[in-house]
Design a protein around this motif. Sequence first.
Motif, mmCIF file in Angstrom:
data_model
loop_
_atom_site.group_PDB
_atom_site.id
_atom_site.type_symbol
_atom_site.label_atom_id
_atom_site.label_comp_id
_atom_site.label_asym_id
_atom_site.label_seq_id
_atom_site.Cartn_x
_atom_site.Cartn_y
_atom_site.Cartn_z
ATOM 1 N N ILE A 42 0.847 -1.195 0.000
ATOM 2 C CA ILE A 42 0.000 0.000 0.000
ATOM 3 C C ILE A 42 0.879 1.240 0.000
ATOM 4 C CG2 ILE A 42 -1.655 1.338 1.380
ATOM 5 C CD1 ILE A 42 -2.698 -1.462 2.399
ATOM 6 N N LEU A 43 1.905 1.227 0.850
ATOM 7 C CA LEU A 43 2.795 2.383 0.932
ATOM 8 C C LEU A 43 3.538 2.612 -0.382
ATOM 9 C CD1 LEU A 43 4.151 1.972 4.551
ATOM 10 C CD2 LEU A 43 2.412 3.562 3.722
ATOM 11 N N ASP A 44 3.871 1.558 -1.095
ATOM 12 C CA ASP A 44 4.503 1.717 -2.409
ATOM 13 C C ASP A 44 3.609 2.542 -3.334
ATOM 14 O OD1 ASP A 44 6.734 0.247 -1.628
ATOM 15 O OD2 ASP A 44 6.027 -1.616 -2.592
ATOM 16 N N ILE A 45 2.325 2.248 -3.336
ATOM 17 C CA ILE A 45 1.371 2.981 -4.179
ATOM 18 C C ILE A 45 1.259 4.433 -3.713
ATOM 19 C CG2 ILE A 45 -1.077 3.175 -4.809
ATOM 20 C CD1 ILE A 45 -1.099 0.070 -4.828
ATOM 21 N N TRP A 46 1.115 4.635 -2.405
ATOM 22 C CA TRP A 46 1.016 5.997 -1.885
ATOM 23 C C TRP A 46 2.271 6.792 -2.186
ATOM 24 C CZ3 TRP A 46 -1.209 5.242 3.751
ATOM 25 C CH2 TRP A 46 -2.518 4.771 3.661
ATOM 26 N N TYR A 47 3.434 6.178 -1.994
ATOM 27 C CA TYR A 47 4.691 6.874 -2.256
ATOM 28 C C TYR A 47 4.814 7.241 -3.725
ATOM 29 C CZ TYR A 47 6.846 6.289 2.371
ATOM 30 O OH TYR A 47 7.170 6.382 3.693
ATOM 31 N N ASP A 67 13.742 12.211 -1.175
ATOM 32 C CA ASP A 67 14.695 11.837 -0.139
ATOM 33 C C ASP A 67 14.370 10.414 0.323
ATOM 34 O OD1 ASP A 67 16.242 11.494 2.129
ATOM 35 O OD2 ASP A 67 15.845 13.499 2.923
ATOM 36 N N ALA A 68 15.041 9.442 -0.271
ATOM 37 C CA ALA A 68 14.758 8.028 0.005
ATOM 38 C C ALA A 68 14.945 7.701 1.484
ATOM 39 C CB ALA A 68 15.634 7.127 -0.851
ATOM 40 N N ASP A 69 15.956 8.272 2.113
ATOM 41 C CA ASP A 69 16.180 7.998 3.542
ATOM 42 C C ASP A 69 14.998 8.484 4.368
ATOM 43 O OD1 ASP A 69 18.636 6.809 3.080
ATOM 44 O OD2 ASP A 69 19.753 8.676 3.412
ATOM 45 N N TYR A 70 14.556 9.697 4.088
ATOM 46 C CA TYR A 70 13.409 10.249 4.823
ATOM 47 C C TYR A 70 12.153 9.425 4.558
ATOM 48 C CZ TYR A 70 9.871 13.535 6.447
ATOM 49 O OH TYR A 70 8.800 14.105 7.092
ATOM 50 N N LEU A 71 11.907 9.111 3.300
ATOM 51 C CA LEU A 71 10.737 8.301 2.959
ATOM 52 C C LEU A 71 10.779 6.949 3.675
ATOM 53 C CD1 LEU A 71 10.440 9.170 -0.813
ATOM 54 C CD2 LEU A 71 8.711 9.615 0.930
ATOM 55 N N ASN A 72 11.948 6.342 3.751
ATOM 56 C CA ASN A 72 12.067 5.053 4.454
ATOM 57 C C ASN A 72 11.825 5.186 5.944
ATOM 58 O OD1 ASN A 72 12.462 3.426 2.217
ATOM 59 N ND2 ASN A 72 14.668 3.797 2.207
ATOM 60 N N THR A 73 12.218 6.313 6.541
ATOM 61 C CA THR A 73 11.952 6.488 7.974
ATOM 62 C C THR A 73 10.467 6.694 8.244
ATOM 63 O OG1 THR A 73 12.307 8.884 7.982
ATOM 64 C CG2 THR A 73 14.236 7.484 8.433
ATOM 65 N N ARG A 75 8.010 5.121 6.580
ATOM 66 C CA ARG A 75 7.240 3.899 6.291
ATOM 67 C C ARG A 75 6.644 3.274 7.545
ATOM 68 N NH1 ARG A 75 7.658 2.461 0.865
ATOM 69 N NH2 ARG A 75 6.737 0.431 1.189
ATOM 70 N N PRO A 76 7.415 3.075 8.605
ATOM 71 C CA PRO A 76 6.798 2.475 9.798
ATOM 72 C C PRO A 76 5.670 3.344 10.374
ATOM 73 C CG PRO A 76 9.192 2.414 9.977
ATOM 74 C CD PRO A 76 8.863 3.250 8.774
ATOM 75 N N ARG A 77 5.848 4.661 10.312
ATOM 76 C CA ARG A 77 4.816 5.562 10.836
ATOM 77 C C ARG A 77 3.539 5.475 10.003
ATOM 78 N NH1 ARG A 77 7.314 11.010 11.295
ATOM 79 N NH2 ARG A 77 8.661 9.929 12.744
ATOM 80 N N PHE A 78 3.693 5.481 8.663
ATOM 81 C CA PHE A 78 2.521 5.350 7.795
ATOM 82 C C PHE A 78 1.872 3.976 7.964
ATOM 83 C CE2 PHE A 78 4.276 8.639 4.591
ATOM 84 C CZ PHE A 78 3.537 9.656 5.165
ATOM 85 N N GLY A 79 2.683 2.933 8.049
ATOM 86 C CA GLY A 79 2.142 1.588 8.264
ATOM 87 C C GLY A 79 1.389 1.497 9.573
ATOM 88 N N ASN A 80 1.929 2.125 10.604
ATOM 89 C CA ASN A 80 1.246 2.151 11.901
ATOM 90 C C ASN A 80 -0.074 2.900 11.793
ATOM 91 O OD1 ASN A 80 1.158 1.615 14.780
ATOM 92 N ND2 ASN A 80 1.505 3.809 15.027
#
Length: 180
Positions: A42-47, A67-73, A75-80
């Motif tokens: 889901i996050l892949d689509i949103w991103y 900013d791939a690093d920021y986007l990766n940080t 992910r857990p917050r969006f998933g939560n």
Amino acid sequence: MTSSTLSLRDLVLLKRMLLFTREDERYLQMAGEILSDQAEAILDIWYDHMVANDYLAHYFARDGQPDADYLNTLRPRFGNWIRQLCQRPYNTQWSQYEQAIAQRYQQQSLPTAEMADVPVVFLRYLVTFIYPVTNAIRPFLAKDGHRPEEVEKMHQAWFKAVSLSVILWTYPDPAAQEIC
């Protein structure tokens, strides 16, 4: 969290205005069982949507590039957030969680250091993101073999929950506002 929080009465009123029912809560629970395991997809689509649209991409960019690093940080917050949206009871504690998110995006002080400062997110961008976030979920809900009418009820419950979240994100100081 500030000392002013959305009252239970106001939360009930907002839910009523969105036609958000106990049945919706039940269908959100069902959706949560399906979506929790698919959060990364889901996050892949949103991103993809966020970085493809300049008005959103700038919140996730450094020097004009995603900013791939920021986007990766994030992910857990969006998933939560996906899990919380589906599985948390819609009560005062839940609205406080949503208001903490609002404070973060409205540059107000926060009770924890885990939420870093980000630029103010304009209301128009939050509101326009309701549809893409809602629309992207339907195919994931349909993957679990539920009847089409159950998928539709889960999807409608998700739409109402996302809408309620955005309302709360744009409603930062309930003590200073009155719901009409």
